[in-house]
Design an enzyme around this catalytic site. Structure first.
Site, short mmCIF file in Angstrom:
data_model
loop_
_atom_site.label_atom_id
_atom_site.label_comp_id
_atom_site.label_asym_id
_atom_site.label_seq_id
_atom_site.Cartn_x
_atom_site.Cartn_y
_atom_site.Cartn_z
N ASP A 40 -1.94 13.74 -5.25
CA ASP A 40 -1.57 13.36 -3.88
C ASP A 40 -0.42 12.35 -3.90
O ASP A 40 -0.46 11.35 -3.18
CB ASP A 40 -2.78 12.80 -3.14
CG ASP A 40 -2.55 12.71 -1.63
OD1 ASP A 40 -1.65 13.43 -1.12
OD2 ASP A 40 -3.26 11.93 -0.97
N GLY A 66 -4.06 -0.71 7.11
CA GLY A 66 -3.87 0.73 6.94
C GLY A 66 -5.15 1.49 7.18
O GLY A 66 -6.24 0.91 7.25
N VAL A 81 -8.25 0.04 5.51
CA VAL A 81 -7.87 -0.95 4.51
C VAL A 81 -7.56 -2.28 5.21
O VAL A 81 -6.82 -2.32 6.20
CB VAL A 81 -6.64 -0.48 3.70
CG1 VAL A 81 -6.31 -1.50 2.60
CG2 VAL A 81 -6.90 0.89 3.08
N LYS A 133 -10.62 -1.64 0.68
CA LYS A 133 -10.74 -0.29 1.24
C LYS A 133 -12.20 -0.09 1.65
O LYS A 133 -13.11 -0.14 0.82
CB LYS A 133 -10.32 0.74 0.18
CG LYS A 133 -10.23 2.16 0.67
CD LYS A 133 -9.66 3.03 -0.46
CE LYS A 133 -9.50 4.47 -0.04
NZ LYS A 133 -8.92 5.29 -1.14
N GLY A 152 -6.91 5.76 6.59
CA GLY A 152 -6.76 7.14 6.14
C GLY A 152 -7.78 8.03 6.79
O GLY A 152 -8.37 7.66 7.81
N TYR A 206 -10.75 8.83 5.84
CA TYR A 206 -12.12 8.32 5.86
C TYR A 206 -12.20 6.86 5.41
O TYR A 206 -13.28 6.38 5.04
CB TYR A 206 -13.03 9.19 4.97
CG TYR A 206 -12.57 9.36 3.55
CD1 TYR A 206 -12.82 8.41 2.58
CD2 TYR A 206 -11.90 10.53 3.16
CE1 TYR A 206 -12.42 8.57 1.28
CE2 TYR A 206 -11.47 10.70 1.86
CZ TYR A 206 -11.74 9.72 0.91
OH TYR A 206 -11.34 9.89 -0.39
N ALA A 207 -11.10 6.13 5.45
CA ALA A 207 -11.13 4.74 4.99
C ALA A 207 -10.23 3.87 5.86
O ALA A 207 -9.24 4.34 6.42
CB ALA A 207 -10.67 4.66 3.53
#
Length: 485
Positions: free
Chosen positions: A132, A16, A23, A39, A18, A20-21
């Site tokens: 969130d 995965g 995984v 992460k 996002g 700024y990350a």
């Protein structure tokens, strides 16, 4: 593309990413080689606010230990990256699950929402607002049973119910209107997000699905009413919950206490360790009252214990423990049914118990003296009915309640429950207006009795076809596993 190198861990694959990350699925070198999720965040690309979010997430995850919250196992950093080592959830996220299933049956939706609510109740006890909540941040574990866990606390805040003003946080599609419109909000923003998630689970898409942020913003600014699909059927309890969550005005939205106490979720009887202890205590009280020939109170306590035992049974994954629990529950169901017949028909009965096994032996009519008695409850009902004739609606409501009792005695639990609800919906407002006096005392006793009998009816309804419902539960569980594979 080759995977990066992280000290002490072997990376298996990217699972995965996002804003700024990234995984990764990984396992620790040496030792047990347990699979984890790591992460990874590149420090050179992080803004000041992103760093603040990471610090907040780590500090929160240190204290957030709960069955339905993704566990942080470790965190560390090197010259270039910050790493958070998390529990690995082998079922992906709820968003992927919904896409594969298209829409979820109400019972599966209830299961996920109940687990989400347990996590949120824990967060509220720490004054934490997630900020969130969305299907992508709700992760699933397949074994030993399908379990939902809340993840990604990057936007989370210590937030009570007082109003705050912050920069925009969260994902627009699941973001409460007050954040987008006013930038002022309190912890109830999480409840709006839960409503959107619930809608997406049931109907396969979010209510404000849009092709652009501008289109989405216009729908929210216009406060367009959220309508349920016309061709979709959901129960009254399910509809009440989703419409109570999706109120544009946060002051009209249901509170957290109302959410946690809602009938659709039934958190009170959720399959937890504490509730197992409650079920055992209740059934022990029922057995004692049964010995003392207090059939009516014993009946209600057996039924109350079943409200806790049935979810525990359906949630149990160990075959041996499940079979032992099933046998015990069957004994309690049989005894509750027998006691219902005894007191409903106005008989007294000498019951017998197996003292060594603490399992009930259901007596036959020949096992003890069966004597017809006049119930005190019947006397209350007759006097109240006589006094009710001067008040519009009261005699009819009492007759509906009397019919509910008859259906209960006949084992027609669905109809009985409907009748109890109808009677109480009329009688409770009348009780609130009733002046102090004999009639008010009688009406209060009658309302309390039918509330208790309504709860017992719910328990018996949930056990009416226990073997069939268990097979359906096993089939649903198998289907869930198949979809996830």
């Amino acid at each position: 593309m080759s995977l990066p190198t992280i000290k002490d861990y072997s990376l298996l694959e990217k699972i995965g990413s996002g804003s700024y990350a990234i995984v990764y699925k990984a396992f620790r070198k040496g030792g047990s080689k347990d699979v984890v999720a790591i992460k990874s965040m590149d420090k050179s690309t992080l803004s000041t606010s992103a760093i603040e979010n990471i610090i907040t997430e780590i500090s929160l995850l240190k204290i957030l230990k709960h069955d339905h919250i993704v566990e942080m196992k470790d965190f560390f950093w090197d010259d270039r990256y910050i790493y958070i080592v998390m529990e690995y959830c082998d079922g992906g996220d709820l968003s992927s699950f919904i896409r594969k299933k298209h829409r979820l049956p109400e019972n599966i939706c209830r299961k996920f929402l109940q687990q989400l609510a347990l996590a949120l109740r824990f967060l509220r006890s720490h004054n934490i607002c997630h900020m969130d909540l969305k299907p992508q941040n709700l992760l699933l574990v397949k074994k030993p049973k399908l379990t939902l866990k809340v993840g990604d606390f990057g936007f989370a805040q210590y937030l009570a119910n007082s109003e705050h003003r912050f920069n925009m946080r969260g994902s627009p599609l699941y973001m409460a209107p007050e954040i987008l419109l006013d930038h002022k909000y309190d912890a109830r923003v999480d409840l709006w997000s839960v409503g959107i998630i619930m809608y997406e689970c049931l109907f396969g898409k979010a209510p404000y699905s849009s092709s652009s942020f501008q289109e989405l913003a216009e729908k929210i600014k216009d406060r367009r009413p959220i309508e349920l699909p016309k061709n979709a059927y959901i129960t009254a309890e399910c509809k009440d919950l989703i419409t109570s969550l999706l109120k544009h005005n946060p002051t009209e939205r249901m509170t957290f206490d109302e959410f946690f106490g809602h009938e659709f979720l039934d958190l009170r009887h959720a399959p937890t360790t504490d509730n197992y202890d409650k079920a055992v205590a209740l059934v022990q009280q029922a057995v004692q009252l049964d010995k003392e020939k207090n059939q009516k109170e014993a009946f209600h306590l057996y039924c109350e214990s079943l409200r806790y035992f049935i979810p525990l049974l359906t949630n149990e994954t160990d075959p041996q423990r499940k079979e032992i629990l099933r046998l015990r529950i069957n004994d309690y169901i049989k005894r509750a049914e027998e006691l219902k017949r005894v007191y409903a028909e106005g008989y007294t009965d000498i019951a017998t118990l197996d003292e060594n096994r603490s399992i009930l032996k259901v007596p036959s009519e020949s096992s003890g003296v069966m004597q017809k008695t006049e119930s005190q409850d019947n006397e209350i009902y007759r006097e109240l009915y006589t006094l009710s004739k001067s008040t519009t609606g009261m005699p009819g409501a009492l007759e509906i309640g009397e019919a509910a009792e008859q259906y209960l005695s006949e084992g027609k639990y669905a109809i009985a429950l409907e009748k109890f609800k109808s009677a109480l919906e009329m009688l409770v407002p009348l009780l609130a207006k009733e002046p102090v006096g004999r009639r008010r005392d009688l009406l209060h006793k009658q309302v309390q009795l039918w509330m208790k009998e309504g709860e017992s009816t719910k328990a018996l309804l949930s056990t009416k076809n226990l073997e069939e419902s268990t097979r359906q539960s096993n089939y649903s569980h198998l289907s869930e596993q198949c979809v996830l594979q």
